[in-house]
Design an enzyme around this catalytic site. Structure first.
Site, PDB file in Angstrom:
ATOM      1  N   ALA A   8       0.903  -1.323  -0.029  1.00 14.40           N
ATOM      2  CA  ALA A   8       0.072   0.145   0.067  1.00 14.40           C
ATOM      3  C   ALA A   8       0.763   1.344   0.099  1.00 14.40           C
ATOM      4  CB  ALA A   8      -0.906   0.229   0.962  1.00 14.40           C
ATOM      5  N   ALA A   9       2.210   1.216   0.288  1.00 13.87           N
ATOM      6  CA  ALA A   9       3.072   2.298   0.201  1.00 13.87           C
ATOM      7  C   ALA A   9       3.466   2.557  -1.058  1.00 13.87           C
ATOM      8  CB  ALA A   9       4.199   2.364   1.328  1.00 13.87           C
ATOM      9  N   HIS A 177      -1.493 -10.934 -19.538  1.00  9.38           N
ATOM     10  CA  HIS A 177      -1.349  -9.534 -19.019  1.00  9.38           C
ATOM     11  C   HIS A 177       0.191  -9.134 -19.265  1.00  9.38           C
ATOM     12  CE1 HIS A 177      -1.977  -5.883 -17.141  1.00  9.38           C
ATOM     13  NE2 HIS A 177      -1.201  -6.161 -16.004  1.00  9.38           N
ATOM     14  N   MET A 227      -3.172   2.078 -12.927  1.00  8.25           N
ATOM     15  CA  MET A 227      -3.329   0.505 -12.631  1.00  8.25           C
ATOM     16  C   MET A 227      -4.060   0.808 -11.241  1.00  8.25           C
ATOM     17  SD  MET A 227      -2.797  -2.558 -13.074  1.00  8.25           S
ATOM     18  CE  MET A 227      -3.950  -3.262 -11.916  1.00  8.25           C
TER      19      MET A 227
END
Length: 311
Positions: A8-9, A177, A227
């Site tokens: 999350a950072a 992807h 993204m």
């Protein structure tokens, strides 16, 4: 409903956390985890945004507190692409990160739906599957490679080319992807016709759009904001489906019937248990059929690398 963002950072993680704080349903819990010590501060920063979503940040070596009770886990941890790298160059670092995080998920929240954002997705999803299988908790209906970025890029580029509202454009994207494994089904876009020349130009642009951003950022990063938006769209769709909303369809990279490869991206009907139904992607044009057949060796090779990494 609890959603955990792992990594999350980072650039994707922070963008994703910001969007989820604003858009998750009222009463949701958002947990942020990263090895970086800044993570509780990211959560503190986001906690000042006035939405009815509670948020907490965790840092350090152990993601367990963030994972406890999670319904959805979105993994964006890892290193980003730099100029001259392709997604497979990331493998050596990111494979180990995904493996160790999935081992924690297998113990802490084995029933959670897991969305893998960390590249190379073609391979990291196979790694996660093998780790979960080894732990005896693998449910193929709850593991997703997040390929939504290919979809939103396709929708954007088609809308630009044809002067349409991007919100009204739907482009199914199948395969994998990275590079040639990304196959936008332009023949299936409703209300839009393409010349052979347009298809021949637009397809590689969609396939190489990530490189476009890496080069434009001149060594300063990769596609993080778009993204983050793509991962938010997929995460919110999962939350809606898990909450009982019907008719939620997204393209994602999942383990299906193995017709083309063990993992394959195509439209998925989401439900209360993750994958409700893998939908048919319909008839392909001659161009698309040829592109599909020529990518399969690459895709299968990417998957094999992931499977062998865990053995």
């Amino acid at each position: 409903m609890k959603v955990a963002v792992i990594g999350a950072a980072g650039g994707i993680g922070q963008a994703l956390a910001l969007l989820l704080k604003n858009r998750l349903p009222a009463g949701s819990d958002l947990a942020l985890y990263d090895i970086a010590p800044v993570t509780p501060g990211v959560a503190a920063d986001l906690s000042h945004i006035p939405t009815p979503v509670s948020i907490k940040g965790y840092c350090g070596e152990d993601p367990t507190p963030a994972l406890e009770g999670a319904d959805v886990v979105l993994i964006s941890a890892g290193v980003a692409r730099k100029p001259g790298m392709d997604r497979s160059d990331l493998f050596n670092i990111n494979a180990g990160i995904v493996k160790s995080l999935t081992e924690k998920i297998a113990v802490t929240c084995p029933k959670a739906c897991i969305g893998i954002i960390t590249n190379p997705v073609n391979t990291t999803v196979a790694i996660a599957a093998e780790v979960l299988k080894k732990a005896g908790v693998y449910d193929k209906n709850k593991l997703f490679g997040v390929t939504t970025l290919d979809v939103i890029r396709s929708e954007t580029f088609v809308a630009e080319l044809k002067d349409k509202d991007p919100g009204e454009i739907r482009v199914p994207v199948i395969g994998g992807h990275s590079g040639v494994t990304i196959l936008p089904l332009l023949s299936q876009v409703q209300g839009v016709e393409f010349t052979a020349e347009e298809v021949a130009a637009l397809t590689p642009r969609i396939q190489n759009a990530g490189t476009e951003v890496v080069e434009a950022k001149a060594g300063g990063g990769s596609a993080t904001l778009s993204m983050g938006q793509a991962a938010c769209r997929f995460g919110l769709s999962l939350v809606k489906a898990l909450s009982g909303e019907e008719g939620v369809v997204e393209c994602a990279y999942v383990e299906g019937n193995g017709e083309h490869a063990r993992f394959f991206a195509q439209p998925i009907l989401l439900g209360k248990n993750g994958v409700e139904e893998i939908q048919s992607y319909g008839e392909l044009s001659a161009f698309e059929q040829e592109a599909l057949e020529s990518m399969l060796d690459t895709l299968r090779g990417d998957i094999k690398i992931g499977e062998e990494f865990v053995q």
